[in-house]
Design an enzyme around this catalytic site. Structure first.
Site, short mmCIF file in Angstrom:
data_model
loop_
_atom_site.label_atom_id
_atom_site.label_comp_id
_atom_site.label_asym_id
_atom_site.label_seq_id
_atom_site.Cartn_x
_atom_site.Cartn_y
_atom_site.Cartn_z
N THR A 93 0.84 -1.21 0.00
CA THR A 93 0.00 0.00 0.00
C THR A 93 0.87 1.26 0.00
OG1 THR A 93 -1.62 -1.23 1.27
CG2 THR A 93 -1.88 1.15 1.24
N VAL A 94 1.81 1.35 0.93
CA VAL A 94 2.62 2.58 1.05
C VAL A 94 3.80 2.55 0.08
CG1 VAL A 94 3.88 4.08 2.63
CG2 VAL A 94 1.95 2.73 3.48
N GLU A 145 8.77 9.50 10.43
CA GLU A 145 7.61 10.38 10.58
C GLU A 145 6.30 9.64 10.36
OE1 GLU A 145 7.45 14.03 11.34
OE2 GLU A 145 5.61 12.95 11.82
N VAL A 160 3.76 7.18 13.12
CA VAL A 160 2.63 7.58 13.97
C VAL A 160 1.82 8.63 13.21
CG1 VAL A 160 1.91 8.58 16.17
CG2 VAL A 160 4.04 7.27 16.05
N ILE A 175 0.24 12.93 9.25
CA ILE A 175 0.30 14.06 10.20
C ILE A 175 1.75 14.28 10.66
CG2 ILE A 175 -0.52 14.93 12.43
CD1 ILE A 175 -2.80 12.87 12.27
N GLU A 213 -8.94 -4.77 8.99
CA GLU A 213 -8.44 -6.02 8.40
C GLU A 213 -9.43 -7.15 8.69
OE1 GLU A 213 -5.02 -6.49 7.36
OE2 GLU A 213 -4.50 -4.39 7.67
N ASP A 270 -1.80 -1.85 18.11
CA ASP A 270 -1.22 -0.89 17.15
C ASP A 270 -1.07 0.47 17.84
OD1 ASP A 270 -0.84 0.09 14.20
OD2 ASP A 270 -2.40 1.39 15.02
N LYS A 314 2.40 3.04 18.89
CA LYS A 314 2.49 4.47 18.58
C LYS A 314 2.59 5.29 19.87
CE LYS A 314 -0.11 3.71 14.35
NZ LYS A 314 -1.46 3.64 13.79
N GLY A 374 -3.35 5.22 4.75
CA GLY A 374 -3.62 5.31 3.31
C GLY A 374 -2.31 5.45 2.55
#
Ligand SMILES: NC(=O)c1ccc[n+]([C@@H]2O[C@H](COP(=O)([O-])OP(=O)(O)OC[C@H]3O[C@@H](n4cnc5c(N)ncnc54)[C@H](OP(=O)(O)O)[C@@H]3O)[C@@H](O)[C@H]2O)c1
Length: 426
Positions: free
Chosen positions: A12-13, A128, A131, A135, A189, A200, A204, A301
């Protein structure tokens, strides 16, 4: 002024990032003043269908070759999980290559070791995107706010649970159907455990706390509870009392030690975090000089997260091209971690009780007898039974647990039907 970039992980990323390095190369060069050259994108299965096409020779299933190739100056880890990601990152850092990663699990578990390896090699380890997705929060905490004595950090750092809780609040939906909707829309998921159990968010929270207080906090140091037991009826009662539920990461330093926890929390409906809805994330920072800061936006995303990763790549590339040893960005000193049992918490309690004389006095005596005091109480009557809603004043978590256990033992209490921590108004 070209930097060779090797990406480990093209899902995805990583897929979104690789596509942007190829299609936005000129725009990045114009704006950042340097050229980023995608050399490799490592995946597990070469034959898997992918949304983007890549030039011949870019895709590989040999991530260790990406780390070792001399044409790769900077390594981006977007595989996720502990291994082989952890050892590949360590190998890259030890060989003097800066690393950018979005892997919160890895940073929370091995961050101290990896940051020390980066320092020893004079290169950066930037994370970055680990978390809050897009943002900017890691850099503000470690650089912009390096001079602030931060007292508290509150985070809505898991979009899946925030989406589920928003559905439950808006539609009165039970947890199971809000989760099913989140799964249908791709926010959760098929196995949602890591999100809904708070795992999760705990990773963070550990990262946010370590950077905020300069004391290393590992994910194992974070007390965690998930949202699975929350009932729609308590959301409705809490709304009448002026609260709404969030899965909150709470990191605080009261001067008696650092405490980090993740649990369902009722927050006042006029708190800045109450406006953070759906899959959005936000981090609220409090300090004596800045007062309150709120960082908010998309927490996940492909493209939003790739933007945060790209920012780190550009920062790291500038350092590489400047050619100097990178000074350490963060320092972790010794610090005391405060046991959760000592931390002052407030609670919402829902008791189903017999409706007869003297019940209230027994319940109040039991709560008070365990050193907990009542801030407010509401009674909702029903024939020979009643529902009592209490909000308590802050007192140590251990005292609250004793009070809740003692209430459950009373003959007049049919059930302690709900016990949810409350964020006291600031
Ligand atoms: N998704 C988000 O919105 C988001 C937001 C913030 C942070 N993150 C973090 O970013 C990282 C990546 O997340 P993602 O959602 O992009 O994951 P993903 O979609 O599952 O992608 C993982 C990628 O890594 C590759 N891979 C896994 N194991 C490998 C191995 N042993 N050798 C070679 N390649 C391997 C996979 O290959 P195949 O493609 O062949 O399966 C896939 O391309 C994670 O640490 C995640 O926590 C994600």
């Amino acid at each position: 002024m070209t930097v060779g970039v090797g990406i480990l992980g093209g899902g995805t990323v990583g897929g979104a990032l690789a596509h942007r390095l190829l299609t936005e190369r000129q725009a990045i060069a114009d704006k950042a003043g340097l050229s980023l050259d995608l050399r490799y994108l490592a995946v597990r299965e070469l034959g898997k269908p992918r949304p983007y096409a890549f030039p011949a020779g870019v895709l590989t299933d040999r991530p260790e070759d990406v780390v070792n190739d001399p044409s790769v100056n900077l390594v981006v880890e977007l595989m996720g999980g502990m291994e082989p990601a952890g050892d590949l990152v360590l190998q890259a850092l030890k060989s003097g290559k800066p690393v950018v990663t979005a892997n919160k699990e890895l940073v929370a578990a091995r961050g101290k070791e990896l940051i020390e390896a980066a320092e020893a090699s004079g290169v950066s380890l930037l994370f970055e995107a680990a978390v809050g997705g897009a943002i900017p929060i890691i850099r503000p905490l470690s650089e912009s706010l390096a001079g602030e004595r931060i007292s508290e950090v509150l985070g809505i750092v898991n979009g899946t649970t925030n989406y589920i809780l928003t559905q439950m609040c808006d539609n009165g939906a039970p947890y199971s159907s809000a989760l099913a909707k989140a799964q249908d829309l791709g926010y959760a998921e098929a196995d949602p455990t890591a999100d809904v159990s708070g795992g999760d968010a705990a990773s963070k929270a550990a990262i946010l706390a370590s950077l905020s207080f300069g004391t290393w906090v590992g994910s194992e140091d974070v007390y965690r509870e998930g949202i699975e037991d929350l009932l729609a009826i308590d959301i409705s009662y809490a709304a009448d009392l002026g609260y709404l539920p969030k899965l909150l990461a709470v990191a605080s330093d009261t001067g008696e030690g650092v405490s980090v926890r993740v649990h369902t929390t009722l927050i006042p409906s006029d708190h800045p975090l109450a406006t953070v809805r759906g899959s959005q994330n936000a981090v609220y920072v409090k300090g004596p000089d800045v007062d309150e800061l709120l960082f908010a936006g998309p927490g996940a995303g492909g493209d939003p997260t790739a933007t945060a990763v790209l920012g780190d790549i550009i920062t790291s590339s500038r350092e590489l091209l400047a050619g100097a040893q990178v000074p350490p960005r963060v320092r972790f000193g010794p610090g005391r971690l405060r046991a959760f049992e000592e931390v002052e918490t407030s609670w919402y309690l829902r008791l189903e009780v017999m409706d007869k004389p003297g019940v209230l006095a027994q319940i109040a005596a039991t709560i008070g007898g365990n050193a907990v005091s009542i801030e407010s109480m509401v009674q909702l009557g029903r024939d020979d039974e009643a529902t009592l809603l209490f909000i308590t004043h802050p007192s140590p978590e251990a005292d609250h647990r004793k009070a809740i256990a003692a209430l459950g033992e009373l003959d007049v209490v049919r059930q302690v039907a709900a016990a949810i921590r409350v964020l006291p108004p600031t």
